[in-house]
Write a protein that holds these residues in place. Structure first.
Motif, PDB file in Angstrom:
ATOM      1  N   ALA A  46     -33.976-104.156  -9.213  1.00 20.57           N
ATOM      2  CA  ALA A  46     -34.723-102.961  -8.811  1.00 20.57           C
ATOM      3  C   ALA A  46     -36.067-103.329  -8.194  1.00 20.57           C
ATOM      4  O   ALA A  46     -36.746-104.247  -8.663  1.00 20.57           O
ATOM      5  CB  ALA A  46     -34.937-102.051 -10.022  1.00 20.57           C
ATOM      6  N   ALA A  47     -36.424-102.611  -7.135  1.00 16.61           N
ATOM      7  CA  ALA A  47     -37.710-102.834  -6.473  1.00 16.61           C
ATOM      8  C   ALA A  47     -38.852-102.450  -7.402  1.00 16.61           C
ATOM      9  O   ALA A  47     -38.793-101.428  -8.079  1.00 16.61           O
ATOM     10  CB  ALA A  47     -37.783-102.023  -5.185  1.00 16.61           C
ATOM     11  N   GLU A  48     -39.866-103.298  -7.437  1.00 17.87           N
ATOM     12  CA  GLU A  48     -41.053-103.033  -8.245  1.00 17.87           C
ATOM     13  C   GLU A  48     -41.871-101.925  -7.588  1.00 17.87           C
ATOM     14  O   GLU A  48     -41.859-101.775  -6.370  1.00 17.87           O
ATOM     15  CB  GLU A  48     -41.920-104.286  -8.339  1.00 17.87           C
ATOM     16  N   VAL A  49     -42.574-101.170  -8.387  1.00 18.95           N
ATOM     17  CA  VAL A  49     -43.478-100.147  -7.877  1.00 18.95           C
ATOM     18  C   VAL A  49     -44.800-100.824  -7.566  1.00 18.95           C
ATOM     19  O   VAL A  49     -45.424-101.428  -8.443  1.00 18.95           O
ATOM     20  CB  VAL A  49     -43.678 -99.008  -8.904  1.00 18.95           C
ATOM     21  N   GLY A  50     -45.199-100.750  -6.315  1.00 20.41           N
ATOM     22  CA  GLY A  50     -46.436-101.395  -5.886  1.00 20.41           C
ATOM     23  C   GLY A  50     -47.499-100.369  -5.551  1.00 20.41           C
ATOM     24  O   GLY A  50     -47.455 -99.226  -6.012  1.00 20.41           O
ATOM     25  N   ARG A  51     -48.441-100.775  -4.744  1.00 20.13           N
ATOM     26  CA  ARG A  51     -49.533 -99.887  -4.326  1.00 20.13           C
ATOM     27  C   ARG A  51     -49.020 -98.753  -3.455  1.00 20.13           C
ATOM     28  O   ARG A  51     -49.610 -97.689  -3.388  1.00 20.13           O
ATOM     29  CB  ARG A  51     -50.580-100.669  -3.542  1.00 20.13           C
ATOM     30  N   ARG A  52     -47.944 -99.021  -2.734  1.00 24.27           N
ATOM     31  CA  ARG A  52     -47.322 -98.005  -1.890  1.00 24.27           C
ATOM     32  C   ARG A  52     -45.819 -98.182  -1.977  1.00 24.27           C
ATOM     33  O   ARG A  52     -45.343 -99.174  -2.514  1.00 24.27           O
ATOM     34  CB  ARG A  52     -47.827 -98.111  -0.453  1.00 24.27           C
ATOM     35  N   GLU A  53     -45.082 -97.255  -1.438  1.00 21.35           N
ATOM     36  CA  GLU A  53     -43.625 -97.312  -1.477  1.00 21.35           C
ATOM     37  C   GLU A  53     -43.109 -98.403  -0.533  1.00 21.35           C
ATOM     38  O   GLU A  53     -43.479 -98.448   0.637  1.00 21.35           O
ATOM     39  CB  GLU A  53     -43.060 -95.959  -1.045  1.00 21.35           C
ATOM     40  N   ALA A  54     -42.256 -99.274  -1.043  1.00 22.34           N
ATOM     41  CA  ALA A  54     -41.610-100.278  -0.201  1.00 22.34           C
ATOM     42  C   ALA A  54     -40.559 -99.558   0.644  1.00 22.34           C
ATOM     43  O   ALA A  54     -39.750 -98.790   0.122  1.00 22.34           O
ATOM     44  CB  ALA A  54     -40.955-101.350  -1.058  1.00 22.34           C
ATOM     45  N   HIS A  55     -40.595 -99.789   1.960  1.00 23.28           N
ATOM     46  CA  HIS A  55     -39.680 -99.084   2.850  1.00 23.28           C
ATOM     47  C   HIS A  55     -39.552 -99.804   4.191  1.00 23.28           C
ATOM     48  O   HIS A  55     -40.371-100.672   4.513  1.00 23.28           O
ATOM     49  CB  HIS A  55     -40.164 -97.653   3.085  1.00 23.28           C
ATOM     50  N   LEU A  56     -38.538 -99.404   4.948  1.00 20.09           N
ATOM     51  CA  LEU A  56     -38.328 -99.897   6.299  1.00 20.09           C
ATOM     52  C   LEU A  56     -38.054 -98.711   7.224  1.00 20.09           C
ATOM     53  O   LEU A  56     -37.409 -97.746   6.812  1.00 20.09           O
ATOM     54  CB  LEU A  56     -37.138-100.855   6.369  1.00 20.09           C
ATOM     55  N   VAL A  57     -38.526 -98.811   8.461  1.00 22.38           N
ATOM     56  CA  VAL A  57     -38.235 -97.830   9.503  1.00 22.38           C
ATOM     57  C   VAL A  57     -37.808 -98.602  10.745  1.00 22.38           C
ATOM     58  O   VAL A  57     -38.579 -99.403  11.276  1.00 22.38           O
ATOM     59  CB  VAL A  57     -39.457 -96.937   9.822  1.00 22.38           C
ATOM     60  N   PHE A  58     -36.564 -98.379  11.175  1.00 24.83           N
ATOM     61  CA  PHE A  58     -36.020 -99.007  12.369  1.00 24.83           C
ATOM     62  C   PHE A  58     -36.296 -98.094  13.552  1.00 24.83           C
ATOM     63  O   PHE A  58     -35.732 -97.014  13.663  1.00 24.83           O
ATOM     64  CB  PHE A  58     -34.512 -99.229  12.219  1.00 24.83           C
ATOM     65  N   LYS A  59     -37.185 -98.530  14.432  1.00 23.61           N
ATOM     66  CA  LYS A  59     -37.564 -97.732  15.598  1.00 23.61           C
ATOM     67  C   LYS A  59     -36.583 -97.978  16.742  1.00 23.61           C
ATOM     68  O   LYS A  59     -36.089 -99.097  16.909  1.00 23.61           O
ATOM     69  CB  LYS A  59     -38.976 -98.109  16.065  1.00 23.61           C
ATOM     70  N   PRO A  60     -36.298 -96.950  17.547  1.00 18.86           N
ATOM     71  CA  PRO A  60     -35.478 -97.170  18.738  1.00 18.86           C
ATOM     72  C   PRO A  60     -36.154 -98.216  19.623  1.00 18.86           C
ATOM     73  O   PRO A  60     -37.376 -98.273  19.695  1.00 18.86           O
ATOM     74  CB  PRO A  60     -35.469 -95.801  19.423  1.00 18.86           C
ATOM     75  N   GLY A  61     -35.402 -99.060  20.249  1.00 16.55           N
ATOM     76  CA  GLY A  61     -35.981-100.083  21.111  1.00 16.55           C
ATOM     77  C   GLY A  61     -36.211-101.402  20.411  1.00 16.55           C
ATOM     78  O   GLY A  61     -36.654-102.361  21.026  1.00 16.55           O
ATOM     79  N   GLY A  62     -35.936-101.482  19.099  1.00 13.06           N
ATOM     80  CA  GLY A  62     -35.985-102.770  18.433  1.00 13.06           C
ATOM     81  C   GLY A  62     -37.203-103.088  17.610  1.00 13.06           C
ATOM     82  O   GLY A  62     -37.400-104.231  17.220  1.00 13.06           O
ATOM     83  N   GLY A  63     -38.049-102.123  17.299  1.00 13.89           N
ATOM     84  CA  GLY A  63     -39.213-102.377  16.463  1.00 13.89           C
ATOM     85  C   GLY A  63     -38.951-101.985  15.016  1.00 13.89           C
ATOM     86  O   GLY A  63     -38.390-100.930  14.748  1.00 13.89           O
ATOM     87  N   LEU A  64     -39.328-102.845  14.098  1.00 14.00           N
ATOM     88  CA  LEU A  64     -39.206-102.572  12.671  1.00 14.00           C
ATOM     89  C   LEU A  64     -40.606-102.437  12.091  1.00 14.00           C
ATOM     90  O   LEU A  64     -41.473-103.265  12.361  1.00 14.00           O
ATOM     91  CB  LEU A  64     -38.468-103.713  11.961  1.00 14.00           C
ATOM     92  N   ALA A  65     -40.820-101.399  11.289  1.00 18.32           N
ATOM     93  CA  ALA A  65     -42.091-101.204  10.597  1.00 18.32           C
ATOM     94  C   ALA A  65     -41.781-100.921   9.140  1.00 18.32           C
ATOM     95  O   ALA A  65     -40.674-100.510   8.807  1.00 18.32           O
ATOM     96  CB  ALA A  65     -42.862-100.041  11.219  1.00 18.32           C
ATOM     97  N   GLY A  66     -42.750-101.143   8.279  1.00 17.25           N
ATOM     98  CA  GLY A  66     -42.516-100.823   6.882  1.00 17.25           C
ATOM     99  C   GLY A  66     -43.567-101.387   5.976  1.00 17.25           C
ATOM    100  O   GLY A  66     -44.658-101.780   6.403  1.00 17.25           O
ATOM    101  N   SER A  67     -43.187-101.434   4.698  1.00 15.84           N
ATOM    102  CA  SER A  67     -44.071-101.941   3.655  1.00 15.84           C
ATOM    103  C   SER A  67     -43.244-102.690   2.620  1.00 15.84           C
ATOM    104  O   SER A  67     -42.102-102.306   2.346  1.00 15.84           O
ATOM    105  CB  SER A  67     -44.813-100.788   2.973  1.00 15.84           C
TER     106      SER A  67
END
Length: 141
Positions: A46-67
């Motif tokens: 299980a993912a640990e709870v950190g300062r913010r929510e761990a996540h990923l966002v796959f943007k159209p065009g090939g960019g990945l952003a997250g925490s």
């Protein structure tokens, strides 16, 4: 100032790669795009709870952003059907003891990911051998 120069150059390089490597996502590929995917587990833990929510966002065009739960991350990725490949991942460099294990496992695990599967609100990132690296769920973010 020199400490900021390397990450800045890396981000400029990633932006250039993403801009010059535009991908035409097929209909199945779009299932993961523009969705806030909350990290549930990495390699079955299980993912640990950190300062913010761990996540990923796959943007159209090939960019990945997250925490990672602590640090922001950015990368480029390429989709081909259910196949996925990630470029180098750039992160901020804060230390968060409460999310350190999850962050290390996620960043290391993404290098091994080669395919993805969406089942309803659940995204699994898998190796070629079918080993689940990460499980994520759709979230309002």
């Amino acid at each position: 100032m020199p400490k900021l120069l390397a990450p800045l150059i890396a981000l400029i390089g990633l932006t250039f790669i993403a801009a010059t490597h535009t991908m035409a996502a097929s209909a199945p590929d779009t299932a993961i795009l523009d969705t806030h995917w909350k990290l549930v587990s990495v390699r079955g833990v299980a993912a640990e709870v950190g300062r913010r929510e761990a996540h990923l966002v796959f943007k159209p065009g090939g960019g990945l952003a997250g925490s990672t739960g602590c640090n922001n991350l950015a990368a480029v990725y390429a989709l081909d059907g259910e196949q996925i490949a990630f470029g180098p991942i750039v992160t901020t460099r804060m230390y968060c003891q409460e999310a350190a294990r999850t962050e290390r496992a996620l960043l290391k695990g993404l290098r091994d990911v080669s395919r993805w599967v969406v089942d309803g609100n659940r995204l699994e990132l898998l190796t070629d051998a079918g080993v689940t690296i990460a499980v994520l769920e759709k979230s309002e973010g």
